[in-house]
Write a protein that holds these residues in place. Sequence first.
Motif, PDB file in Angstrom:
ATOM      1  N   ALA A 210       0.782  -1.325   0.091  1.00 42.09           N
ATOM      2  CA  ALA A 210       0.061   0.002   0.036  1.00 42.09           C
ATOM      3  C   ALA A 210       0.828   1.353  -0.097  1.00 42.09           C
ATOM      4  O   ALA A 210       1.745   1.229   0.516  1.00 42.09           O
ATOM      5  CB  ALA A 210      -1.113   0.006   1.248  1.00 42.09           C
ATOM      6  N   ASP A 211       0.498   2.285  -0.664  1.00 45.76           N
ATOM      7  CA  ASP A 211       1.030   3.187  -0.813  1.00 45.76           C
ATOM      8  C   ASP A 211       1.036   4.146   0.704  1.00 45.76           C
ATOM      9  O   ASP A 211       1.945   4.944   1.250  1.00 45.76           O
ATOM     10  CB  ASP A 211       0.656   4.556  -1.685  1.00 45.76           C
ATOM     11  N   THR A 212      -0.126   4.013   1.522  1.00 43.20           N
ATOM     12  CA  THR A 212      -0.205   4.704   2.612  1.00 43.20           C
ATOM     13  C   THR A 212      -0.850   3.846   3.644  1.00 43.20           C
ATOM     14  O   THR A 212      -1.729   3.122   3.328  1.00 43.20           O
ATOM     15  CB  THR A 212      -1.347   5.937   2.682  1.00 43.20           C
ATOM     16  N   ILE A 213      -0.241   3.744   4.858  1.00 45.35           N
ATOM     17  CA  ILE A 213      -0.589   2.891   5.898  1.00 45.35           C
ATOM     18  C   ILE A 213      -1.244   3.663   7.217  1.00 45.35           C
ATOM     19  O   ILE A 213      -0.526   4.634   7.715  1.00 45.35           O
ATOM     20  CB  ILE A 213       0.489   1.999   6.325  1.00 45.35           C
ATOM     21  N   LEU A 214      -2.317   3.225   7.395  1.00 44.72           N
ATOM     22  CA  LEU A 214      -2.915   3.966   8.755  1.00 44.72           C
ATOM     23  C   LEU A 214      -2.947   2.801   9.616  1.00 44.72           C
ATOM     24  O   LEU A 214      -2.801   1.735   9.958  1.00 44.72           O
ATOM     25  CB  LEU A 214      -4.480   4.179   8.716  1.00 44.72           C
ATOM     26  N   ASP A 215      -2.858   3.667  10.978  1.00 46.34           N
ATOM     27  CA  ASP A 215      -2.286   2.626  12.434  1.00 46.34           C
ATOM     28  C   ASP A 215      -0.866   1.932  12.054  1.00 46.34           C
ATOM     29  O   ASP A 215      -0.878   0.788  12.747  1.00 46.34           O
ATOM     30  CB  ASP A 215      -3.459   1.728  12.767  1.00 46.34           C
ATOM     31  N   ALA A 216      -0.135   2.335  11.425  1.00 45.36           N
ATOM     32  CA  ALA A 216       1.283   2.051  11.497  1.00 45.36           C
ATOM     33  C   ALA A 216       2.010   2.186  12.716  1.00 45.36           C
ATOM     34  O   ALA A 216       1.705   3.071  13.568  1.00 45.36           O
ATOM     35  CB  ALA A 216       2.036   2.712  10.182  1.00 45.36           C
ATOM     36  N   ILE A 217       2.989   1.448  13.129  1.00 44.32           N
ATOM     37  CA  ILE A 217       3.743   1.766  14.133  1.00 44.32           C
ATOM     38  C   ILE A 217       4.852   2.656  13.856  1.00 44.32           C
ATOM     39  O   ILE A 217       5.290   2.875  12.453  1.00 44.32           O
ATOM     40  CB  ILE A 217       4.414   0.462  14.725  1.00 44.32           C
ATOM     41  N   ALA A 218       5.287   3.459  14.835  1.00 47.45           N
ATOM     42  CA  ALA A 218       6.334   4.512  14.681  1.00 47.45           C
ATOM     43  C   ALA A 218       7.586   4.057  13.658  1.00 47.45           C
ATOM     44  O   ALA A 218       7.995   3.028  14.028  1.00 47.45           O
ATOM     45  CB  ALA A 218       6.748   4.934  16.184  1.00 47.45           C
ATOM     46  N   GLY A 219       7.640   4.994  12.703  1.00 46.12           N
ATOM     47  CA  GLY A 219       8.749   4.385  11.823  1.00 46.12           C
ATOM     48  C   GLY A 219       8.451   3.423  10.831  1.00 46.12           C
ATOM     49  O   GLY A 219       9.391   3.053   9.966  1.00 46.12           O
TER      50      GLY A 219
ATOM     51  N   PRO B   9      -5.915  -6.104   7.309  1.00 50.54           N
ATOM     52  CA  PRO B   9      -6.310  -4.747   7.000  1.00 50.54           C
ATOM     53  C   PRO B   9      -7.466  -4.645   6.231  1.00 50.54           C
ATOM     54  O   PRO B   9      -8.046  -5.494   5.659  1.00 50.54           O
ATOM     55  CB  PRO B   9      -5.058  -4.357   6.238  1.00 50.54           C
ATOM     56  N   VAL B  10      -8.086  -3.320   6.212  1.00 49.12           N
ATOM     57  CA  VAL B  10      -9.121  -2.930   5.307  1.00 49.12           C
ATOM     58  C   VAL B  10      -8.456  -1.862   4.354  1.00 49.12           C
ATOM     59  O   VAL B  10      -7.759  -1.048   4.712  1.00 49.12           O
ATOM     60  CB  VAL B  10     -10.345  -2.474   6.112  1.00 49.12           C
ATOM     61  N   VAL B  11      -9.042  -1.677   3.089  1.00 43.70           N
ATOM     62  CA  VAL B  11      -8.636  -0.716   2.168  1.00 43.70           C
ATOM     63  C   VAL B  11      -9.473   0.504   2.444  1.00 43.70           C
ATOM     64  O   VAL B  11     -10.906   0.174   2.043  1.00 43.70           O
ATOM     65  CB  VAL B  11      -8.689  -1.229   0.859  1.00 43.70           C
ATOM     66  N   GLU B  12      -9.056   1.421   3.208  1.00 41.37           N
ATOM     67  CA  GLU B  12      -9.909   2.589   3.441  1.00 41.37           C
ATOM     68  C   GLU B  12     -10.361   3.438   2.290  1.00 41.37           C
ATOM     69  O   GLU B  12     -11.275   4.118   2.450  1.00 41.37           O
ATOM     70  CB  GLU B  12      -9.466   3.311   4.635  1.00 41.37           C
TER      71      GLU B  12
ATOM     72  N   GLY C 286       5.373   0.276  -1.147  1.00 39.44           N
ATOM     73  CA  GLY C 286       4.253   1.077  -1.823  1.00 39.44           C
ATOM     74  C   GLY C 286       4.073   0.504  -3.265  1.00 39.44           C
ATOM     75  O   GLY C 286       4.641  -0.627  -3.615  1.00 39.44           O
ATOM     76  N   GLY C 287       3.453   1.258  -4.284  1.00 42.50           N
ATOM     77  CA  GLY C 287       3.231   0.627  -5.576  1.00 42.50           C
ATOM     78  C   GLY C 287       1.329   0.634  -5.750  1.00 42.50           C
ATOM     79  O   GLY C 287       1.091   0.934  -6.751  1.00 42.50           O
ATOM     80  N   LEU C 288       0.644   0.350  -4.650  1.00 44.48           N
ATOM     81  CA  LEU C 288      -0.795   0.290  -5.003  1.00 44.48           C
ATOM     82  C   LEU C 288      -1.276   1.550  -4.227  1.00 44.48           C
ATOM     83  O   LEU C 288      -0.918   2.010  -3.276  1.00 44.48           O
ATOM     84  CB  LEU C 288      -1.232  -0.874  -4.031  1.00 44.48           C
ATOM     85  N   ASP C 289      -2.116   2.076  -5.220  1.00 42.65           N
ATOM     86  CA  ASP C 289      -2.726   3.539  -5.114  1.00 42.65           C
ATOM     87  C   ASP C 289      -3.779   3.333  -4.054  1.00 42.65           C
ATOM     88  O   ASP C 289      -5.005   3.629  -4.248  1.00 42.65           O
ATOM     89  CB  ASP C 289      -3.197   4.113  -6.100  1.00 42.65           C
ATOM     90  N   VAL C 290      -3.801   2.686  -2.663  1.00 38.85           N
ATOM     91  CA  VAL C 290      -4.494   2.701  -1.725  1.00 38.85           C
ATOM     92  C   VAL C 290      -4.007   3.379  -0.518  1.00 38.85           C
ATOM     93  O   VAL C 290      -2.905   3.180  -0.226  1.00 38.85           O
ATOM     94  CB  VAL C 290      -4.838   1.090  -1.627  1.00 38.85           C
ATOM     95  N   VAL C 291      -5.040   3.456   0.572  1.00 43.59           N
ATOM     96  CA  VAL C 291      -4.870   3.729   1.842  1.00 43.59           C
ATOM     97  C   VAL C 291      -5.412   2.437   2.749  1.00 43.59           C
ATOM     98  O   VAL C 291      -6.376   2.127   2.426  1.00 43.59           O
ATOM     99  CB  VAL C 291      -5.520   4.849   2.444  1.00 43.59           C
ATOM    100  N   VAL C 292      -4.693   1.750   3.193  1.00 45.06           N
ATOM    101  CA  VAL C 292      -4.975   0.705   4.348  1.00 45.06           C
ATOM    102  C   VAL C 292      -4.851   0.821   5.822  1.00 45.06           C
ATOM    103  O   VAL C 292      -3.988   1.609   6.219  1.00 45.06           O
ATOM    104  CB  VAL C 292      -4.239  -0.738   4.004  1.00 45.06           C
ATOM    105  N   ARG C 293      -5.965   0.309   6.521  1.00 42.79           N
ATOM    106  CA  ARG C 293      -5.628   0.325   7.844  1.00 42.79           C
ATOM    107  C   ARG C 293      -5.343  -0.847   8.539  1.00 42.79           C
ATOM    108  O   ARG C 293      -5.920  -1.890   8.169  1.00 42.79           O
ATOM    109  CB  ARG C 293      -6.966   1.065   8.602  1.00 42.79           C
ATOM    110  N   ARG C 294      -4.276  -1.019   9.227  1.00 45.07           N
ATOM    111  CA  ARG C 294      -3.589  -2.221   9.763  1.00 45.07           C
ATOM    112  C   ARG C 294      -4.845  -2.447  10.984  1.00 45.07           C
ATOM    113  O   ARG C 294      -5.398  -1.753  11.770  1.00 45.07           O
ATOM    114  CB  ARG C 294      -2.297  -2.092  10.398  1.00 45.07           C
ATOM    115  N   ASN C 295      -4.853  -4.012  10.931  1.00 45.04           N
ATOM    116  CA  ASN C 295      -5.547  -4.629  12.244  1.00 45.04           C
ATOM    117  C   ASN C 295      -7.180  -3.916  12.416  1.00 45.04           C
ATOM    118  O   ASN C 295      -7.499  -3.623  13.387  1.00 45.04           O
ATOM    119  CB  ASN C 295      -5.052  -4.117  13.557  1.00 45.04           C
TER     120      ASN C 295
END
Length: 215
Positions: free
Chosen positions: A103-112, A157-160, A117-126
């Motif tokens: 995913a290009d963007t991760i929500l609820d990622a851990i620090a750092g 994850p879900v693709v938000e 990337g490559g997929l033009d999506v926002v995913v939310r972990r867990n």
Amino acid sequence: MTTLRSESIGAGETAAVGPRVGVLALQGDFREHAHLLARLGAHVSLVRRPEELATVDGLVIPGGESTVMDKLSRAYGLAEPLKRAIAGGLPVYGTCAGLIMLADTILDAIAGQQTLGGLDVVVRRNAFGSQNQSFETDLDIPALGDEPVHAVFIRGPVVESVGPAATPLAALPDGRVVAVEQGNLLGTSFHPEITGEYRFHEYFLGTVRNRTLNG
Ligand SMILES: NC(=O)CC[C@H](N)C(=O)O
């Protein structure tokens, strides 16, 4: 390099040596993917080093823990070669943690935490909660035929949101997207490799074969 030849999974179940597909084997359920791909006729190898990545025509990033895969891929000097390969059009299929890595963007990622990337999506972990909130459901995925796909979600994850470059392939009844594709990239929030569902892998092998044939 560890090579799993199709003969190793039992006589009579195999096809001739097919496309060369790597499975990223830093952590997670890479063996399940390797066995399924071998059963479908792929020539499978486990990838842990840049030299091993250079020998494959397609790559699967398994389920597991994206934070660990991220750290190990950087420690092993694989993260940059992986990013270059993805940008260069290498077909890659990510399940669960693998989808997070793509995913290009991760929500609820851990620090750092970083992503390839490559997929033009926002995913939310867990996004579905903890391990004991894992669940199974059947999904209608027209791209794979009439038979529903039995999907297992394990801290998935879900693709938000799906950007214009990516296409949703599957959603839960409430509309939340759980499978996407974009060119040579494919990602699912769930784990076909552990249910005997082979159609995603077959679909992916089709992409690998096409790209191999068409240069
Ligand atoms: N089954 C899985 O791959 C779980 C993914 C995990 N929660 C992560 O963030 O990487």
